[in-house]
Write a protein that holds these residues in place. Structure first.
Motif, PDB file in Angstrom:
ATOM      1  N   GLN A 196      18.325  81.270  15.347  1.00 60.06           N
ATOM      2  CA  GLN A 196      18.769  81.869  16.493  1.00 60.06           C
ATOM      3  C   GLN A 196      18.349  80.907  17.579  1.00 60.06           C
ATOM      4  OE1 GLN A 196      18.525  86.106  18.397  1.00 60.06           O
ATOM      5  NE2 GLN A 196      16.754  85.087  19.254  1.00 60.06           N
ATOM      6  N   CYS A 197      19.173  80.554  18.632  1.00 55.17           N
ATOM      7  CA  CYS A 197      18.852  79.502  19.621  1.00 55.17           C
ATOM      8  C   CYS A 197      17.519  80.027  20.390  1.00 55.17           C
ATOM      9  CB  CYS A 197      20.048  79.322  20.553  1.00 55.17           C
ATOM     10  SG  CYS A 197      21.802  78.908  20.130  1.00 55.17           S
ATOM     11  N   SER A 198      16.810  78.928  20.621  1.00 52.33           N
ATOM     12  CA  SER A 198      15.623  79.311  21.208  1.00 52.33           C
ATOM     13  C   SER A 198      15.542  79.674  22.795  1.00 52.33           C
ATOM     14  CB  SER A 198      14.491  78.109  21.126  1.00 52.33           C
ATOM     15  OG  SER A 198      15.041  77.031  21.773  1.00 52.33           O
ATOM     16  N   TYR A 199      14.640  80.571  23.130  1.00 52.88           N
ATOM     17  CA  TYR A 199      14.763  81.108  24.687  1.00 52.88           C
ATOM     18  C   TYR A 199      13.373  80.348  25.256  1.00 52.88           C
ATOM     19  CZ  TYR A 199      18.717  83.992  23.813  1.00 52.88           C
ATOM     20  OH  TYR A 199      20.168  84.447  23.617  1.00 52.88           O
ATOM     21  N   ASN A 200      13.492  79.681  26.058  1.00 55.18           N
ATOM     22  CA  ASN A 200      12.320  79.194  26.949  1.00 55.18           C
ATOM     23  C   ASN A 200      12.565  79.430  28.509  1.00 55.18           C
ATOM     24  OD1 ASN A 200      13.914  76.998  27.364  1.00 55.18           O
ATOM     25  ND2 ASN A 200      13.408  76.015  25.820  1.00 55.18           N
ATOM     26  N   TRP A 201      11.782  78.756  29.145  1.00 57.43           N
ATOM     27  CA  TRP A 201      11.522  78.978  30.723  1.00 57.43           C
ATOM     28  C   TRP A 201      12.788  78.525  31.454  1.00 57.43           C
ATOM     29  CZ3 TRP A 201      11.879  74.813  33.834  1.00 57.43           C
ATOM     30  CH2 TRP A 201      11.740  73.415  33.670  1.00 57.43           C
ATOM     31  N   TRP A 202      13.639  77.464  30.720  1.00 52.69           N
ATOM     32  CA  TRP A 202      14.912  77.135  31.219  1.00 52.69           C
ATOM     33  C   TRP A 202      15.871  78.490  31.074  1.00 52.69           C
ATOM     34  CZ3 TRP A 202      16.372  72.280  32.980  1.00 52.69           C
ATOM     35  CH2 TRP A 202      15.228  71.290  32.607  1.00 52.69           C
ATOM     36  N   ASP A 203      16.037  78.965  29.969  1.00 54.27           N
ATOM     37  CA  ASP A 203      16.609  80.326  30.070  1.00 54.27           C
ATOM     38  C   ASP A 203      16.337  81.498  31.003  1.00 54.27           C
ATOM     39  OD1 ASP A 203      18.351  80.096  27.278  1.00 54.27           O
ATOM     40  OD2 ASP A 203      16.564  79.252  26.890  1.00 54.27           O
ATOM     41  N   HIS A 204      14.923  81.188  31.179  1.00 60.03           N
ATOM     42  CA  HIS A 204      14.352  82.532  32.182  1.00 60.03           C
ATOM     43  C   HIS A 204      14.677  81.829  33.512  1.00 60.03           C
ATOM     44  CE1 HIS A 204      12.895  84.055  28.540  1.00 60.03           C
ATOM     45  NE2 HIS A 204      11.615  83.285  28.541  1.00 60.03           N
TER      46      HIS A 204
END
Length: 727
Positions: A507-515
């Motif tokens: 699954q595609c990672s979620y980090n502070w860019w997404d948030h």
């Protein structure tokens, strides 16, 4: 230096083996020599020695050893040989005895030191001196008491009388450390290892051998001392080095560091299946064949012995396989490959979640069909852009909205395969850029309605499409810069997660860019909802403002609900469930938006009502150039002066009728005794004038010749009454 010497020795042995008649080549020769050496080591370790120690007191191994750690003993032997050569060997028994003893006690590796005096012509023994360390046999102490195995410890030196060294006879030729120079010119013989070319040796190192007299593995250094004359006395000096402390390491060179106490030449002779297992050395076993374990490699497993096989058993199975006795070597000591995606495993249980490809293909086909339909709708809007239902709704913004919807549909194509770096980048771009384009286009139209609706003055606020595009461009530019920076600096990667069954998928990672982007979109969506709430009572052509508001409400509701589904209801859903949730989110947000915004317009065009004003606009008398104080404005285009003049004339006539009506009403109310004047304004007996109050909701109409009741308040006046009032 020792490893370099060993490599040089192997090179010399190689050349000799290649030049030897009947040789099959160096590789095959070395393989056979090493296998024979391992067989001898195994026989000695298991005391299955056959003729050894019965008819053969020694057994040599045709494999060279590194002698760098014994360089001190070798240099002392060379110096002692030079001293004997200068002083002479004959009649120097005291010197021979002193030198032999000093060589023994000066180096801890030396087990035996001997000096021989030989007749130069006949090679018969004239005198010999041998010194050896004493052996102290002690039992080993174990946790449960004394062990039955014995431990040999070296004690002090003592004189030794060796068998085969008798005065007047030649030394026993079976000695590994002795070779008659007359039969082997230059002293080299197959008993000795080739000397390295970069080092100056006065003597020769023997191949390692097992001595039955001391029951230990030895390595000897022998130096021949030439006689002063042809018929003089020649000398021979030899040192026995105890190498029983070395260990046989059969694992590959890459499997561990090179240690001084390991026999490097036997490395790589293990019998593990390299494709499924790897060799792990077991230190402390000494001279033992099979002193290793075959351990299953990462990604392989075995139901036998937990994937760890004893090297001795593997060696025995390999010998049986070579002799065509059994096939256990391939059946029992080979590991099986784990299921795809398993780094380690104990059985063939799957580690990766399975993908229901027919199900995913069907959802992808629906999404691709939606993309094709949306692009077709763009062409349809452009083709009918001059029809009123599209013209007053700004065709350029309608096309931008459809392009954004098409990009959002493409997210299903990006997350369709097994995710990797590039598909994750495509997922982020299609999701956020499509949302930004669609939502911004809808919001700009709604914001224009909000601005015009709040104006209280008679002055008409006019916002053109060009002005709205100037506001829309910075928003899209910010999104493009953010996504571009994200992609170049820290692109999203596909990370492995587990579903509720413990199976892994990507699954595609979620980090502070997404948030950070999610926070910005939530704030932007909140502002859009506020704008929609402000125009909830506004009236627009074809009810477009209200439909756009519904679409924006739907987008906010669907995205919020799907986030809750992912985080709380299906936190460990499998890849197919997540793909289904993405499909549902796309359809509920994008397809519903297309249906709300474009569905009524397309239906009106198909019914042939695209150029007709809706009932609300017709009731208010909305003209082509005036649209409810700017709500639903048309794009900027060249003004039609003739049309505007006709419209102005129409408006002036309506205003004149209203003024005339007011005059008559006031005359009737204040002068009711007046009657209509013959030949005046109301001159027909059967003619009725129907007027409407200026306070009505619709425009007044002046009709003569028939009675009509229009509006909320009407006045029917006969010609006689009108004449009497004016009088």
């Amino acid at each position: 230096m020792g490893h370099l010497w060993l490599e040089r020795s192997l090179l010399i042995v190689t050349l000799l083996s290649l030049l030897a008649p009947g040789s099959g080549g160096y590789i095959e020769t070395m393989r056979k020599d090493r296998e024979e050496a391992l067989l001898v080591i195994h026989d000695v370790a298991t005391e299955n020695m056959g003729a050894l120690c019965v008819t053969e007191p020694y057994r040599s191994l045709k494999v060279p050893l590194a002698t760098s750690q014994y360089e001190g003993a070798q240099q002392k032997a060379d110096m002692a040989a030079m001293l004997l050569q200068d002083l002479g060997v004959s009649h120097r028994s005291g010197l021979m005895d002193a030198l032999a003893r000093s060589l023994l006690v000066s180096d801890r590796h030396v087990l035996t030191a001997r000096v021989l005096a030989l007749n130069a012509s006949s090679s018969t023994l004239i005198n010999s001196v041998s010194w050896q360390r004493q052996f102290v046999v002690t039992p080993t102490l174990m946790s449960g008491g004394l062990d039955h195995s014995l431990l040999f410890e070296l004690g002090g030196p003592h004189r030794l009388q060796e068998d085969g060294l008798r005065t007047g006879f030649r030394p026993d030729p079976r000695y590994p450390w002795y070779e008659n120079a007359d039969t082997s010119p230059g002293l080299w013989s197959p008993k000795f290892m080739p000397s390295p070319t970069n080092m100056s040796f006065r003597g020769w190192w023997t191949f390692p051998y097992f001595s039955c007299s001391v029951r230990r593995w030895l390595l000897s250094y022998s130096v021949s001392i030439p006689p002063p004359t042809k018929h003089g006395v020649k000398g021979f000096l030899s040192l026995d080095i105890d190498v029983s402390g070395l260990e046989v390491n059969q694992c590959d060179l890459s499997s561990g560091p090179k240690l001084s106490n390991q026999i490097e030449v036997l490395r790589g002779t293990h019998k593990c299946h390299n494709d499924t297992t790897q060799c792990v050395f077991r230190p402390g076993l000494g001279w033992m064949r099979g002193g290793y374990q075959c351990v299953c490699r990462h990604g392989f497993y075995s139901l036998r012995q937990k994937g760890v096989f004893n090297g001795s058993l593997v060696e025995a199975a390999w010998l049986e396989h070579e002799q065509n006795v059994s096939s256990l070597y391939h059946q029992m000591f080979r590991c099986l490959k784990c299921a795809p995606g398993c780094e380690t495993c104990h059985n063939n249980a799957p580690c990766l979640a399975t993908y229901n490809w027919p199900f995913r293909i069907s959802l992808l086909a629906v999404s691709v069909s939606c993309v094709a339909f949306t692009l077709g709708l763009v062409g349809y809007v452009y083709q009918h852009r001059k029809i009123k239902v599209f013209k007053v709704a700004s065709p350029i913004f309608l096309c931008i909205t459809l392009l954004g919807c098409a990009i959002m549909y493409l997210e299903m194509a990006a997350i369709f395969p097994v995710l990797d770096l590039y598909s994750c980048i495509a997922t982020k771009w299609s999701r956020h850029l499509g949302f930004c384009i669609t939502y911004t286009a809808l919001l700009m139209k709604t914001w224009r309605v909000s601005l015009t609706y709040r104006v209280k003055s008679a002055h008409k606020v006019k916002l053109t499409d060009k002005q709205l595009l100037q506001w829309m461009f910075p928003i899209l530019l910010v999104m493009l810069i953010y996504l571009g920076t994200w992609t170049l600096s820290a692109p999203p990667i596909a990370e492995q997660i587990r579903d509720q069954a413990g199976l892994r998928f990507k699954q595609c990672s979620y980090n502070w860019w997404d948030h950070s982007l999610a926070i910005g979109e939530v704030l932007f969506l909140s502002w859009g909802i506020k704008v929609c709430y402000n125009v909830r009572n506004a009236e627009s052509l074809y009810n477009e403002a209200r439909l756009i508001s519904y679409a924006i409400y739907n987008i906010a509701l669907v995205n919020t609900a799907m986030v809750a589904f992912h985080l709380f209801i299906f936190p460990q859903a499998g890849p197919d469930i997540k793909y289904l949730l993405g499909f549902i989110r796309t359809q509920l947000s994008t397809s519903v938006t297309v249906g709300l915004v474009f569905g009524p317009k397309v239906v009106r065009v198909l019914r042939g009502q695209g150029d007709q004003w809706d009932n609300r606009a017709r009731a208010r008398g909305v003209t082509a150039s005036f649209s409810l104080n700017g709500i639903g404005l048309m794009p900027e285009e060249t003004a039609d002066l003739y049309q505007e003049n006709e419209e102005l004339k129409e408006e002036i006539q309506k205003l004149a009728a209203q003024i005339e009506f007011m005059k008559i009403v006031h005359m009737e109310m204040n002068n009711r005794h007046l009657k209509p004047k013959p030949g005046g304004y109301f001159n027909a007996a059967n003619t009725a004038v129907t007027l409407q109050s200026p306070v009505g909701k619709t425009t007044s109409s002046f009709l003569v010749g028939k009675n009509m009741a229009v509006g909320e308040e009407s006045c029917i006046i006969s010609p006689a009454e009108g004449a009497s009032e004016r009088v």
